[in-house]
Design a protein around this motif. Structure first.
Motif, PDB file in Angstrom:
ATOM      1  N   GLU B 220      -1.417  -5.144   4.351  1.00  0.00           N
ATOM      2  CA  GLU B 220      -1.202  -4.771   3.703  1.00  0.00           C
ATOM      3  C   GLU B 220      -1.748  -4.031   2.219  1.00  0.00           C
ATOM      4  O   GLU B 220      -3.542  -5.033   2.183  1.00  0.00           O
ATOM      5  N   VAL B 221      -2.212  -3.013   1.933  1.00  0.00           N
ATOM      6  CA  VAL B 221      -3.088  -2.270   0.440  1.00  0.00           C
ATOM      7  C   VAL B 221      -2.841  -1.543  -0.332  1.00  0.00           C
ATOM      8  O   VAL B 221      -1.453  -1.110  -0.324  1.00  0.00           O
ATOM      9  N   PHE B 222      -3.483  -2.366  -0.936  1.00  0.00           N
ATOM     10  CA  PHE B 222      -2.715  -1.673  -2.557  1.00  0.00           C
ATOM     11  C   PHE B 222      -4.265  -0.448  -3.155  1.00  0.00           C
ATOM     12  O   PHE B 222      -5.627  -0.862  -2.982  1.00  0.00           O
ATOM     13  N   TYR B 223      -3.872   0.595  -3.182  1.00  0.00           N
ATOM     14  CA  TYR B 223      -5.520   0.931  -3.978  1.00  0.00           C
ATOM     15  C   TYR B 223      -4.915   2.161  -4.769  1.00  0.00           C
ATOM     16  O   TYR B 223      -3.709   2.917  -5.071  1.00  0.00           O
ATOM     17  N   ASP B 224      -5.241   3.300  -5.255  1.00  0.00           N
ATOM     18  CA  ASP B 224      -5.776   4.376  -6.535  1.00  0.00           C
ATOM     19  C   ASP B 224      -5.831   5.680  -5.658  1.00  0.00           C
ATOM     20  O   ASP B 224      -7.089   5.629  -4.768  1.00  0.00           O
ATOM     21  N   SER B 225      -5.063   6.172  -5.631  1.00  0.00           N
ATOM     22  CA  SER B 225      -4.557   7.702  -4.680  1.00  0.00           C
ATOM     23  C   SER B 225      -6.485   8.394  -4.662  1.00  0.00           C
ATOM     24  O   SER B 225      -6.658   8.969  -3.860  1.00  0.00           O
ATOM     25  N   GLU B 226      -6.712   7.914  -5.879  1.00  0.00           N
ATOM     26  CA  GLU B 226      -8.013   8.828  -5.922  1.00  0.00           C
ATOM     27  C   GLU B 226      -9.352   8.449  -4.981  1.00  0.00           C
ATOM     28  O   GLU B 226     -10.203   9.842  -4.404  1.00  0.00           O
ATOM     29  N   ILE B 227      -9.176   7.905  -4.587  1.00  0.00           N
ATOM     30  CA  ILE B 227      -9.914   7.239  -4.121  1.00  0.00           C
ATOM     31  C   ILE B 227      -9.932   7.542  -2.290  1.00  0.00           C
ATOM     32  O   ILE B 227     -10.933   7.789  -2.089  1.00  0.00           O
ATOM     33  N   THR B 228      -8.673   8.576  -1.932  1.00  0.00           N
ATOM     34  CA  THR B 228      -8.637   9.481  -0.512  1.00  0.00           C
ATOM     35  C   THR B 228      -9.378  10.816  -0.575  1.00  0.00           C
ATOM     36  O   THR B 228      -9.870  11.234   0.489  1.00  0.00           O
ATOM     37  N   ASP B 229      -9.351  11.139  -1.176  1.00  0.00           N
ATOM     38  CA  ASP B 229     -10.148  12.077  -2.102  1.00  0.00           C
ATOM     39  C   ASP B 229     -11.762  11.948  -1.983  1.00  0.00           C
ATOM     40  O   ASP B 229     -12.746  13.055  -1.466  1.00  0.00           O
ATOM     41  N   LEU B 230     -12.358  10.581  -1.810  1.00  0.00           N
ATOM     42  CA  LEU B 230     -13.736  10.323  -1.427  1.00  0.00           C
ATOM     43  C   LEU B 230     -14.260  11.465  -0.127  1.00  0.00           C
ATOM     44  O   LEU B 230     -13.499  10.712   0.803  1.00  0.00           O
TER      45      LEU B 230
END
Lengths: 444, 444
Positions: B220-230
Motif C-alpha cells: 500500500e502506498v501513500f503519496y502526494d499526487s504532484e509526484i506523478t507529474d515529475l
C-alpha cells in the motif's frame, strides 16, 4: 575506458595455486577471483571477455536458425527421475533440499527440462524442426576442481537441443551444429578440431568433440596433420541445405582425428607416418545425436502426417563458454602475458600516455580516445601517473592486440606508435593514421 | 522472425493457477513455463523481453560510470558468517552442502562477496570512488512463491555496490543511483516513484524503494499526487556533479511518498486533501546507504591521504530485472493482452498476412519484412496459414506495439494498414510509408 576509473587489479606476483598458464594469467591480469573451490567471480576484464564469447555464440546460433530461451539453474529432482538419471548421475550432481523438503538439483545439463518444455507445448510434426538453446550457469561438483575456469564447478555453458521428426532430420540438425560450431570458434580466433568422441552420461553413439590443441590439454589426441589446414573461412552457407551441411561435416571429419577415448591404433597407423600427430587438446564443445533416448522415457511425442504418435528425435550440443576463456589464453599467450585475438579482446586497443600531465601528450591521447570511441571502438586509456615501463607491462599482461603509444618526443615529429601485441612490431604514424589503421583492423 | 519458424506456444485457455494479470498473460503469451514452485523457464518471447530489460539496465549503469562484474550464484557460508548474516537470515536462504560437506548457499544478495573482492584488491583512497555491479540469478526460498515471476524463488536481479572514502561521497553515489534508476525505468516506459522505505535485512536507514503504481501491487502506498507529474525526460546529467545529482534527488523525493512500512499519517495529512493519494504499488528497485556495516565486520579498509586505515563507506542498490517483466505487464495490458512499451518490446512490430499463399500479399509481406530488417528492426511476420481473426488475436495477446496488416484488398489500392496496439487506431499507408513510420517511431 580510462584506467584511472576502471577496476583492474593486476597482480605483480605469480599466484602459487595456479598450475597452468591460463589460470595464472587470469589471476595476474585481474580477470577472476576465486570465491570457493572451483567457483569464481568474474572481475571487469574477465567479464568483458566472457560476454564477448557469449555474444559470438548467440550470433552464430541464431544465424543457424536456433532459438534462444533461458532455463533456470535449479531443477526438480522428479524430472530427472523420469529419465532415470537422478540415480545414475554420481556425486558430481549437486543435490539440494528446499525449505519444504523437496529434492532439487543444480542443473549440470538440461536434456530433461527442455524435453519437458517440448512435450508440454509441441504436439505436431508441423512444428518441427525446432532447435532451442540457452546459455546459462551450470554446476558440476567436481571432486578436485582445478585449472581455474577450465575445470571449475560453477561454469557457463551454451547447450542446445534439436527436435526432429526423423533420424535424417536430426542428423541434419547435428551437421548444422557442426557447421555453426566451426564458424563460432573461428570467429574467436581458435582452431577447434572436431574429433570422434564417446557418448558419456549424455548418451548417443553419434558424437564429436571439438578440441583446441594446447600443451596443457587434459586429453591426448591423435590426428592426421592435414586436418589443421582446414578452414571454414568466409564461405556463405545455407543452413537449411542438407547437402551443404553434410558436405562440411565430411570435409572436416573424414580424416583421422580422435581422443584417447576412441583412439584406434590400427586405423591411425594407416595414415602416412609423416602426417601422424599425437598431441594434447582442450575440449571446448561437443555435439550429440541420441535419437529417442529422452523422448521415449519422458513421453515427448508428435503426431506425424499419418496421425501416428511418434517419439521425437533429439540431439544436444554444448559449447563451454567460461572454459573457452581459459582455452583462448592457453592458445594465445607468451611469457609477458595474454595475446587476445581481435574477435574476443576486452578492449580493441590500449592507449599509453608516456607523460601524463604533459599538456600536449594529454591532449593527443584525449583526441585519440575520442576518435576511437566515436568510431564505435572501445579503447583502454592508461591515464595513470605511472612509469612507462609499468604501463607497458600492464598492457602486455592484459593482452590487448594493439597499443598506441603517445609521448612528447613522437608528437614533436607528429607521430604516435602503433604496436602489435602478437608480433611486437611497431610503426610510427600520424595520430589520425593510427586511428584509421585500428578502424581498418576491426572493420569499422 | 517468421512465426512459422518460431516457438511461440500461446495458450487458448486462461491457466487456473494464475491470480494476477501479468502471470496469466505471461503464461498465455508463451513467455514462461513453470518448472517448480517459483522457478520458471523463459520461453523465446519472454527471454527477449528479459534481455531487453537487462540491456537497458546495463547501459544506464555504465552511463553512470558503474563497472560490470559477475559474481557466482553459489557462495561459501563462511563469508556470511563473517558478517553475521548466515545465522540471521531465515529460511529464505537456500542452504546447500557440497560433496565434501562444506556449507554453501545460493546467494540471495551479494554484500559479503563484493566486500570480499574489494578488501582483496583495494587498499588506497586513490582507487575510490568505485561502484561495481552485476546482473545475476539469485534465489530466495519464499515459503509461498506466487504471482509468477513477480514473487518467484529464482530471480534475475541487478545489484550494485558503491565504495567511497567518506559519507559525503557515499551519499553522492546514492544520489547517482537514484538518478540512473529514474532514467532506467523511464526508458522502459515505466513511472517508478522513489518512496522512503525501510532497511530490512540489508540494513541502513537511508533507503528508497522505487514503486510502480498498479492495482495488484503488494504494497500500500501513500503519496502526494504532484509526484506523478515529475519526469526525468531527456535532460543531460553529469553524474560526477554532486550538485546536479543532489538536485534531482531533492526534486523527486521532497514530496510525500511512502509505503505502508514507513507511512506517517500525521505528515500525510499535511498535504492538501485533493492531492492525497492512497494506492497500491509494485516494488521494482531499492537503493541503500549503509555506511560501514559490512566493511567494519569484514575488514574492508582503505588508507586515507593521512595514511590512516579507515573502513570504506558503502551502499547497495538493486533492480529486479525478472520482476520488471511482470510489473511492466501489470502496468500495460488490456482485456486482449499485453501492450509493450516500445523500449522493451520483444519485436518492434508485427506483420500480418491476411491471405498467406496469395502471391501479391506474400510478396508485399516479404518486402516489408526485408525493409524493416535492413533498417535494424526486428519484425515478427505471421506467415502461417491461419484465419485473420486468429492472427489478430495472437498479435493482440503478445502485445507488439505496432502491427502492419497486409491483404489483397488493400494492396489493390496500394496500401497496408498500420495499427497501434495501445490506441487501436489504424492508418492506411503505402508500404514504404509504413516502413518509414515504424522507423521514425524507433528512431532508426
Amino acid at each position: 575506458m580510462r584506467l584511472s576509473r576502471y577496476f583492474l587489479p593486476v597482480l605483480k606476483e605469480t599466484p602459487s595455486e595456479a598450475q597452468i598458464a591460463s589460470h595464472r594469467l587470469m589471476l595476474r591480469a585481474g580477470m577472476i577471483k576465486q570465491q570457493a573451490a572451483g567457483i569464481y567471480s568474474w572481475l571487469p576484464l574477465g567479464y568483458k571477455v566472457l560476454k564477448n564469447i557469449e555474444r559470438i555464440v548467440h550470433e552464430e546460433q541464431q544465424r543457424a536458425g536456433h532459438i534462444p530461451i533461458l532455463m533456470p539453474t535449479l531443477q526438480s529432482a522428479d524430472l530427472w527421475r523420469e529419465s532415470g538419471r537422478y540415480d545414475d548421475y554420481g556425486q558430481e550432481m549437486l543435490r539440494i533440499t528446499d525449505r519444504h523438503g523437496r529434492d532439487m538439483l543444480y542443473g549440470p545439463t538440461n536434456e530433461e527440462m527442455v524435453t519437458d518444455i517440448f512435450r508440454a507445448h509441441v504436439g505436431s510434426y508441423k512444428d518441427l524442426p525446432l532447435t532451442l538453446y540457452h546459455i546459462q550457469w551450470k554446476f558440476r561438483d567436481e571432486i578436485r576442481p582445478r585449472f581455474g575456469v577450465m575445470r571449475g564447478r560453477e561454469f557457463f555453458m551454451k547447450d542446445g537441443y534439436n527436435f526432429d521428426l526423423t533420424r535424417e532430420d536430426a542428423l541434419h540438425a547435428y551437421n548444422r551444429h557442426l557447421v555453426s560450431y566451426l564458424r563460432t570458434y573461428e570467429r574467436m580466433g581458435l582452431q577447434a578440431i572436431p574429433m570422434r568422441a564417446d557418448g558419456g552420461p549424455i548418451g548417443g553413439d553419434y558424437t564429436h568433440e571439438f578440441l583446441v590443441l594446447a600443451e596443457t590439454g587434459e586429453s591426448e589426441v591423435f590426428y592426421d596433420s592435414e586436418i589443421t589446414d582446414l578452414k571454414f573461412g568466409d564461405r556463405e552457407i545455407d543452413y537449411d541445405s542438407v547437402e551443404a551441411c553434410q558436405a562440411v561435416l565430411e570435409e572436416f571429419t573424414s580424416r583421422y582425428a580422435r581422443t584417447d577415448e576412441t583412439h584406434d591404433e590400427a586405423l591411425f597407423n594407416e595414415i602416412p607416418e609423416e602426417r601422424r600427430r599425437v598431441a594434447r587438446g582442450i575440449e571446448v564443445g561437443q555435439i550429440f545425436y541420441f535419437g529417442t533416448k529422452y523422448s521415449e522415457a519422458m513421453g515427448a511425442t508428435v503426431q506425424d502426417s499419418d496421425g501416428n504418435k511418434v517419439p521425437v528425435e533429439m540431439g544436444s550440443h554444448g559449447i563451454g563458454v567460461s572454459r573457452l576463456v581459459g582455452a583462448l589464453i592457453e592458445a594465445n599467450h607468451d611469457d609477458k602475458g595474454i595475446i587476445w585475438p581481435e574477435g574476443v579482446t576486452p578492449f580493441h586497443c590500449g592507449i599509453v600516455n608516456l607523460k601524463q600531465g604533459d599538456d600536449e601528450a594529454d591532449a593527443a591521447c584525449e583526441t585519440l580516445y575520442k576518435a576511437l570511441t566515436a568510431a564505435g571502438l572501445e579503447p583502454l586509456y592508461d591515464d595513470r601517473n605511472e612509469r612507462a615501463g609499468g604501463k607497458f607491462a600492464t598492457m602486455d599482461l592484459i593482452g590487448l592486440p594493439w597499443r598506441i603509444t603517445v609521448g612528447p618526443r613522437g608528437l614533436k615529429n607528429g607521430v604516435v606508435e602503433l604496436t602489435s601485441r602478437r608480433t611486437g612490431e611497431s610503426e610510427e604514424l600520424a595520430p589520425e593514421a593510427a586511428v584509421a589503421k585500428v578502424r581498418e583492423i576491426y572493420g569499422v
